[in-house]
Design an enzyme around this catalytic site. Structure first.
Site, mmCIF file in Angstrom:
data_model
loop_
_atom_site.group_PDB
_atom_site.id
_atom_site.type_symbol
_atom_site.label_atom_id
_atom_site.label_comp_id
_atom_site.label_asym_id
_atom_site.label_seq_id
_atom_site.Cartn_x
_atom_site.Cartn_y
_atom_site.Cartn_z
ATOM 1 N N CYS A 132 40.376 32.018 -66.978
ATOM 2 C CA CYS A 132 40.904 32.338 -65.642
ATOM 3 C C CYS A 132 40.256 31.453 -64.578
ATOM 4 C CB CYS A 132 40.661 33.810 -65.327
ATOM 5 S SG CYS A 132 41.192 34.280 -63.671
ATOM 6 N N CYS A 135 39.371 33.176 -61.308
ATOM 7 C CA CYS A 135 38.139 33.976 -61.389
ATOM 8 C C CYS A 135 36.897 33.082 -61.393
ATOM 9 C CB CYS A 135 38.107 34.807 -62.669
ATOM 10 S SG CYS A 135 39.656 35.574 -63.100
ATOM 11 N N ASP A 136 36.930 32.032 -62.189
ATOM 12 C CA ASP A 136 35.697 31.291 -62.479
ATOM 13 C C ASP A 136 35.647 29.861 -61.926
ATOM 14 O OD1 ASP A 136 34.869 33.519 -63.927
ATOM 15 O OD2 ASP A 136 35.819 32.817 -65.764
#
Ligand code: NAP
Length: 306
Positions: A132, A135-136
């Site tokens: 993701c 997200c990261d």
């Protein structure tokens, strides 16, 4: 007999549990043997509101679970083996054979990112391997990253990372992309994104954190090692809906189809989170959907005179 059974213990299921418990519905959460959902595979989460310094994915899930428990939700840490939505009350059987009957059900079984199946992939998940970018990606500012895949998800991840990373290399197993033309054009035009064709990742290297990948050209079988800081696996997701086949309406990709708000094709069965949402796929959106499903379930139960 339960008022509400919630299937799944990720952000959608746990938020539904908090709302249902506070509405005095005494929900039972069948959270799955690997409880907590996809956030259990991440490290720091910096985009979930309320945590100024960010929070570790597993810690966030533990806090949500404790909160649900404190307000009265009960848990079964097992997978669901079968459901029967053709009868009322609905019937659910867990892997150990435990039988649960419920007047309403909230399906929050989520989706799983497809993985490449490499030894280094699991070992370094959350330590340079991610599924993701939203997200990261932030942790890879000015770093070198690889994106595996050739579909829209891979292009989306590459474009997102293109604005953060030093370089983004898309590794695709064929010589043409599966992604839509518009996404391809955007990726081709991006100055930081380059492509390696006919190439697969043979393994992800690193001790503790990702330091590189071993690549193999599928035409020549030639292998090379390349130093990188991050590997984003973007080869698609599969919704966890196999147990609902033939009982709930699913779309061509297997996601639960919603009718009105969080209602599924079966009256009294509601769905929340990545099990129906293939667009946003965020912890906070899943949590929001969980809240909606619990409120819809409560109102529906009330309308049934329960
Ligand atoms: P997808 O379209 O199924 O693409 C998966 C990609 O990963 C393909 O290029 C595939 O290669 C590759 N792949 C699969 N297994 C692999 C493996 N084991 N090793 C190496 N490569 C592998 O999945 P997706 O990109 O997640 O998209 C799913 C759906 O959501 C699509 O309908 C897509 O259009 C949609 N979507 C849309 C957007 C958008 O419009 N913004 C964004 C994301 C997703 P091959 O090409 O060789 O099969």
């Amino acid at each position: 007999m339960r008022n509400v059974a919630i299937l799944g213990g990720g952000p959608a299921g746990l938020t539904a549990a908090i709302y249902a418990a506070r509405a005095n519905l005494a929900p039972l959460v069948i959270e799955g043997a690997a409880a907590g959902g996809q956030l259990m595979l991440t490290t720091a989460v910096e985009n979930y509101p309320g945590f100024e310094e960010g929070i570790l994915g597993p810690e966030l899930m533990q806090a949500m679970r404790k909160q649900a428990e404190r307000v009265g939700a009960e848990f079964v840490t097992e997978d669901v083996e079968t459901v029967d939505f053709r009868r009322r009350p609905f019937a659910i059987t867990t892997t150990s054979g435990q039988q649960v009957e419920a007047r309403a059900v909230i399906v929050a079984t989520g989706a799983s990112a497809k993985l490449l199946g490499l030894p280094g992939e699991r070992r370094l998940m959350g330590r340079g391997v991610s599924t993701c970018a939203t997200c990261d990606g932030f942790f890879f500012r000015n770093r070198r990253v690889i994106v595996a895949g050739g579909g829209d998800s891979a292009m989306e991840e590459a474009l997102y990372l293109g604005n953060l990373a030093e370089s983004v290399t898309v590794v695709h197993r064929r010589d043409e992309l599966r992604a839509s033309k518009i996404m391809q054009q955007r990726a081709f035009a991006h100055p930081k994104i380059s492509f390696l064709w006919n190439t697969v990742i043979d393994d992800i290297l690193g001790n503790g954190v990702v330091t590189g990948v071993r690549l193999r050209n599928v035409k020549t079988d030639e292998t090379t090692e390349r130093p990188v800081d991050g590997v984003f696996v973007a080869i698609g997701h599969v919704p966890n809906t196999a147990i609902f086949a033939g009982q709930l309406e699913l779309d061509a990709q297997g996601y639960v189809v919603l009718h009105e708000r969080s209602r599924t094709s079966v009256e009294g069965v509601f769905a929340a989170g990545d099990v129906h949402d293939h667009t946003y796929r965020q912890a906070v959106t899943a949590a929001g959907y969980g809240c909606m499903a619990a409120i819809d379930a409560e109102r529906w139960l009330q309308s049934q005179g329960e």
